[in-house]
Write a protein that holds these residues in place. Structure first.
Motif, PDB file in Angstrom:
ATOM      1  N   THR A 183     -25.201  13.511  15.014  1.00 12.26           N
ATOM      2  CA  THR A 183     -24.497  12.333  15.077  1.00 12.26           C
ATOM      3  C   THR A 183     -24.948  12.230  16.518  1.00 12.26           C
ATOM      4  OG1 THR A 183     -22.162  11.591  14.952  1.00 12.26           O
ATOM      5  CG2 THR A 183     -22.040  13.543  14.956  1.00 12.26           C
ATOM      6  N   PRO A 184     -24.364  11.610  17.278  1.00 16.04           N
ATOM      7  CA  PRO A 184     -23.887  11.235  18.379  1.00 16.04           C
ATOM      8  C   PRO A 184     -23.711  12.023  19.431  1.00 16.04           C
ATOM      9  CG  PRO A 184     -23.787   9.372  17.815  1.00 16.04           C
ATOM     10  CD  PRO A 184     -24.254   9.537  16.682  1.00 16.04           C
ATOM     11  N   VAL A 185     -23.592  12.897  20.356  1.00 10.67           N
ATOM     12  CA  VAL A 185     -22.541  13.319  21.577  1.00 10.67           C
ATOM     13  C   VAL A 185     -22.699  12.943  22.400  1.00 10.67           C
ATOM     14  CG1 VAL A 185     -23.204  15.648  19.570  1.00 10.67           C
ATOM     15  CG2 VAL A 185     -25.128  14.955  21.342  1.00 10.67           C
ATOM     16  N   THR A 186     -22.487  14.128  23.363  1.00 13.60           N
ATOM     17  CA  THR A 186     -22.190  13.420  24.720  1.00 13.60           C
ATOM     18  C   THR A 186     -23.620  13.276  25.897  1.00 13.60           C
ATOM     19  OG1 THR A 186     -19.567  14.116  25.278  1.00 13.60           O
ATOM     20  CG2 THR A 186     -21.193  13.413  26.874  1.00 13.60           C
ATOM     21  N   VAL A 187     -24.026  14.870  25.077  1.00 17.22           N
ATOM     22  CA  VAL A 187     -25.485  15.481  26.136  1.00 17.22           C
ATOM     23  C   VAL A 187     -25.859  16.129  25.469  1.00 17.22           C
ATOM     24  CG1 VAL A 187     -23.582  16.842  27.537  1.00 17.22           C
ATOM     25  CG2 VAL A 187     -26.507  15.973  28.203  1.00 17.22           C
ATOM     26  N   MET A 227     -16.570  14.463  18.363  1.00 15.26           N
ATOM     27  CA  MET A 227     -15.949  13.517  18.948  1.00 15.26           C
ATOM     28  C   MET A 227     -15.431  12.268  18.849  1.00 15.26           C
ATOM     29  SD  MET A 227     -19.341  13.395  21.380  1.00 15.26           S
ATOM     30  CE  MET A 227     -19.867  12.351  21.507  1.00 15.26           C
ATOM     31  N   ASP A 228     -15.034  11.896  17.369  1.00 18.43           N
ATOM     32  CA  ASP A 228     -13.769  10.748  17.119  1.00 18.43           C
ATOM     33  C   ASP A 228     -12.732  11.089  18.187  1.00 18.43           C
ATOM     34  OD1 ASP A 228     -15.722   9.731  15.377  1.00 18.43           O
ATOM     35  OD2 ASP A 228     -15.252  10.158  14.079  1.00 18.43           O
ATOM     36  N   HIS A 229     -12.212  12.512  17.558  1.00 16.53           N
ATOM     37  CA  HIS A 229     -10.867  13.113  18.588  1.00 16.53           C
ATOM     38  C   HIS A 229     -11.327  12.973  19.813  1.00 16.53           C
ATOM     39  CE1 HIS A 229      -9.539  13.977  14.858  1.00 16.53           C
ATOM     40  NE2 HIS A 229      -8.944  13.593  14.893  1.00 16.53           N
ATOM     41  N   GLY A 230     -11.951  12.692  20.642  1.00 16.47           N
ATOM     42  CA  GLY A 230     -12.162  11.994  22.697  1.00 16.47           C
ATOM     43  C   GLY A 230     -12.704  13.620  23.238  1.00 16.47           C
ATOM     44  N   ILE A 231     -12.743  14.113  22.197  1.00 14.09           N
ATOM     45  CA  ILE A 231     -13.681  15.605  22.766  1.00 14.09           C
ATOM     46  C   ILE A 231     -15.052  15.672  23.547  1.00 14.09           C
ATOM     47  CG2 ILE A 231     -13.797  18.284  22.218  1.00 14.09           C
ATOM     48  CD1 ILE A 231     -11.402  18.608  20.860  1.00 14.09           C
ATOM     49  N   LYS A 232     -15.617  16.004  24.168  1.00 14.48           N
ATOM     50  CA  LYS A 232     -17.099  15.687  25.054  1.00 14.48           C
ATOM     51  C   LYS A 232     -17.847  16.510  23.836  1.00 14.48           C
ATOM     52  CE  LYS A 232     -15.667  12.222  27.487  1.00 14.48           C
ATOM     53  NZ  LYS A 232     -15.861  10.941  27.225  1.00 14.48           N
ATOM     54  N   VAL A 233     -18.599  16.636  23.722  1.00 15.86           N
ATOM     55  CA  VAL A 233     -19.729  17.637  22.651  1.00 15.86           C
ATOM     56  C   VAL A 233     -20.827  17.752  23.404  1.00 15.86           C
ATOM     57  CG1 VAL A 233     -20.656  18.460  20.633  1.00 15.86           C
ATOM     58  CG2 VAL A 233     -18.660  16.764  20.658  1.00 15.86           C
ATOM     59  N   GLN A 272      -6.944  24.197  19.656  1.00 16.89           N
ATOM     60  CA  GLN A 272      -6.736  24.994  20.841  1.00 16.89           C
ATOM     61  C   GLN A 272      -6.387  24.164  22.164  1.00 16.89           C
ATOM     62  OE1 GLN A 272      -8.208  29.407  21.164  1.00 16.89           O
ATOM     63  NE2 GLN A 272      -9.094  28.859  19.700  1.00 16.89           N
ATOM     64  N   GLY A 273      -7.458  22.779  22.100  1.00 22.60           N
ATOM     65  CA  GLY A 273      -6.984  22.118  23.144  1.00 22.60           C
ATOM     66  C   GLY A 273      -8.393  22.009  23.681  1.00 22.60           C
ATOM     67  N   VAL A 274      -9.193  22.123  23.822  1.00 24.66           N
ATOM     68  CA  VAL A 274     -10.329  22.474  24.805  1.00 24.66           C
ATOM     69  C   VAL A 274     -11.184  21.391  24.812  1.00 24.66           C
ATOM     70  CG1 VAL A 274     -11.482  24.438  23.893  1.00 24.66           C
ATOM     71  CG2 VAL A 274     -12.490  21.890  22.583  1.00 24.66           C
ATOM     72  N   LYS A 275     -11.191  20.763  25.876  1.00 26.76           N
ATOM     73  CA  LYS A 275     -11.602  19.693  26.927  1.00 26.76           C
ATOM     74  C   LYS A 275     -12.692  18.660  26.761  1.00 26.76           C
ATOM     75  CE  LYS A 275     -11.241  16.748  30.639  1.00 26.76           C
ATOM     76  NZ  LYS A 275     -11.118  16.120  32.246  1.00 26.76           N
ATOM     77  N   VAL A 276     -14.051  20.276  26.546  1.00 28.84           N
ATOM     78  CA  VAL A 276     -15.086  19.973  26.196  1.00 28.84           C
ATOM     79  C   VAL A 276     -15.968  21.459  24.893  1.00 28.84           C
ATOM     80  CG1 VAL A 276     -17.880  20.297  27.436  1.00 28.84           C
ATOM     81  CG2 VAL A 276     -15.810  19.146  28.380  1.00 28.84           C
ATOM     82  N   LEU A 277     -16.496  20.754  23.703  1.00 31.35           N
ATOM     83  CA  LEU A 277     -16.782  21.486  23.251  1.00 31.35           C
ATOM     84  C   LEU A 277     -18.328  21.656  23.475  1.00 31.35           C
ATOM     85  CD1 LEU A 277     -17.704  23.153  20.299  1.00 31.35           C
ATOM     86  CD2 LEU A 277     -17.506  20.848  19.284  1.00 31.35           C
ATOM     87  N   MET A 278     -19.423  23.043  23.404  1.00 31.67           N
ATOM     88  CA  MET A 278     -20.252  23.611  23.608  1.00 31.67           C
ATOM     89  C   MET A 278     -20.932  24.698  22.597  1.00 31.67           C
ATOM     90  SD  MET A 278     -20.281  25.061  27.489  1.00 31.67           S
ATOM     91  CE  MET A 278     -21.343  26.290  27.248  1.00 31.67           C
ATOM     92  N   ILE A 279     -21.697  23.397  21.895  1.00 29.35           N
ATOM     93  CA  ILE A 279     -22.007  24.038  20.505  1.00 29.35           C
ATOM     94  C   ILE A 279     -23.580  24.416  19.855  1.00 29.35           C
ATOM     95  CG2 ILE A 279     -21.754  22.268  19.767  1.00 29.35           C
ATOM     96  CD1 ILE A 279     -21.351  23.234  16.881  1.00 29.35           C
ATOM     97  N   SER A 280     -23.807  25.667  19.429  1.00 26.17           N
ATOM     98  CA  SER A 280     -25.315  25.700  19.395  1.00 26.17           C
ATOM     99  C   SER A 280     -25.511  26.097  18.205  1.00 26.17           C
ATOM    100  CB  SER A 280     -25.696  26.953  19.953  1.00 26.17           C
ATOM    101  OG  SER A 280     -27.474  27.173  19.468  1.00 26.17           O
ATOM    102  N   PRO A 281     -25.801  24.498  16.938  1.00 31.28           N
ATOM    103  CA  PRO A 281     -25.254  24.583  15.907  1.00 31.28           C
ATOM    104  C   PRO A 281     -25.768  25.794  14.702  1.00 31.28           C
ATOM    105  CG  PRO A 281     -25.887  22.874  16.418  1.00 31.28           C
ATOM    106  CD  PRO A 281     -26.029  23.001  17.900  1.00 31.28           C
TER     107      PRO A 281
END
Length: 314
Positions: free
Chosen positions: A126-130, A111-117, A88-97
């Motif tokens: 794995t590394p995330v934005t924050v 993250m590899d596709h340039g979506i901030k997490v 759906q083209g999200v710019k940022v993904l918030m996730i509580s895994p």
């Protein structure tokens, strides 16, 4: 290849194609699209986290389109949710895994596709934005020290774990065991993961009441308040609560009330990362600098200070 595998493959292909063309889509839509992948909505804390972030976004960020999904306590379902959000083209993904390892591949893919997490309360490998959330290791240690002090370093403990493989469960267990390891007279005599659910905890505690004679169980350490309250219900029904230390985590209003009444020995206010989650995701979406790890403060609640926190939980 079975149907599930085919479905997952199709979702991945669609997500990859959509992410690759996201910048073109963004030009046609002024909204910042943020996805929130929630692990489950079967728990009051999770509902508070989700609704808190949704309400804040609705009232403060008119330029945001927030898409929320429910993983229904299933890692495969949550993985598919994230793939759908990517499509759906999200710019940022918030996730509580839901669990640490199972959600790592799809978060890495984002993250590899340039979506901030932005991970909330639970982590992945794995590394995330924050990452935003309280720290669980110190809470586990505090719980262990509290029980050790109450029992003068002697006694049998039942530990009720959360969701197996979730970072919060791993750290709350690790911190607790580190603390009580300093007291040779303390021992964990029974352990079971009960998925943070009251009903499962109550059933497990009923089994332990049958297993251990009156006076043998000295303390119960539960990874959250729902499970602690379930253990208390089972102990009360059997007439066995008196003299047993019970500690939970999360700071639910009913748990704080139970502490004030002297049934639950202690709980910890565990911030549900709202509105901090959406606030951080919004800053990330706008390119504003944020720390890699935003730590939220937890608070120990005992009978000494419970009165001042009544009604301030969730």
């Amino acid at each position: 290849m079975d149907l599930k595998a085919v479905t997952r493959r199709v979702l991945t292909i669609v997500a990859t194609a959509t992410v690759a063309t996201y910048s073109l889509c963004a030009m046609a839509d002024d909204k910042i699209v943020i996805g929130f992948s929630q692990s489950t909505l079967n728990h009051p804390w999770r509902i508070a986290q989700t609704e808190g972030n949704k309400k804040y976004a609705a009232s403060h960020y008119p330029d945001v389109k927030l898409i929320v999904t429910d993983g229904q306590n299933n890692a495969t379902r949550q993985t598919a949710d994230v793939e759908s959000l990517m499509a759906q083209g999200v710019k940022v993904l918030m996730i509580s895994p839901l669990t640490q390892q199972a959600l790592t591949p799809v978060v890495k893919q984002a993250m590899d596709h340039g979506i901030k997490v932005v991970t909330l309360d639970r982590r992945v490998n794995t590394p995330v934005t924050v990452h935003v959330g309280p720290e669980d290791l110190p809470i586990g240690r505090q719980a262990g020290e509290l029980i050790a002090k109450k029992l003068n370093g002697q006694g049998a403990i039942i530990e009720i774990g959360g969701t197996a493989g979730a970072s919060v469960s791993i750290d709350r267990d690790k911190g607790f065991r580190e603390a009580i390891a300093k007291y040779p007279g303390l021992r964990i005599v029974a352990f079971q993961n009960c998925d943070f659910l009251r009903e499962q905890s109550m059933k497990f505690m009923e089994d332990q009441i049958q297993r251990f004679k009156p006076g043998e169980i000295k303390a119960v350490y539960a990874h959250d308040d729902e499970m602690a309250l379930g253990a208390i219900q089972a102990l009360e029904a059997a007439g066995r609560l008196n003299g047993i230390i019970v500690v939970g985590i999360n700071g639910a209003n009913n748990a704080i009330q139970s502490v004030a009444e002297g049934k639950l020995t202690a709980t910890f206010i565990y911030p549900f990362v709202a509105p901090e989650g959406i606030q951080t995701a919004y800053k990330v979406a706008r390119g504003e600098p944020v720390p890699k790890d935003i730590k939220l403060q937890s608070t120990l609640i005992t009978k000494d200070n419970a009165a001042q926190y009544i009604g301030k939980g969730f």
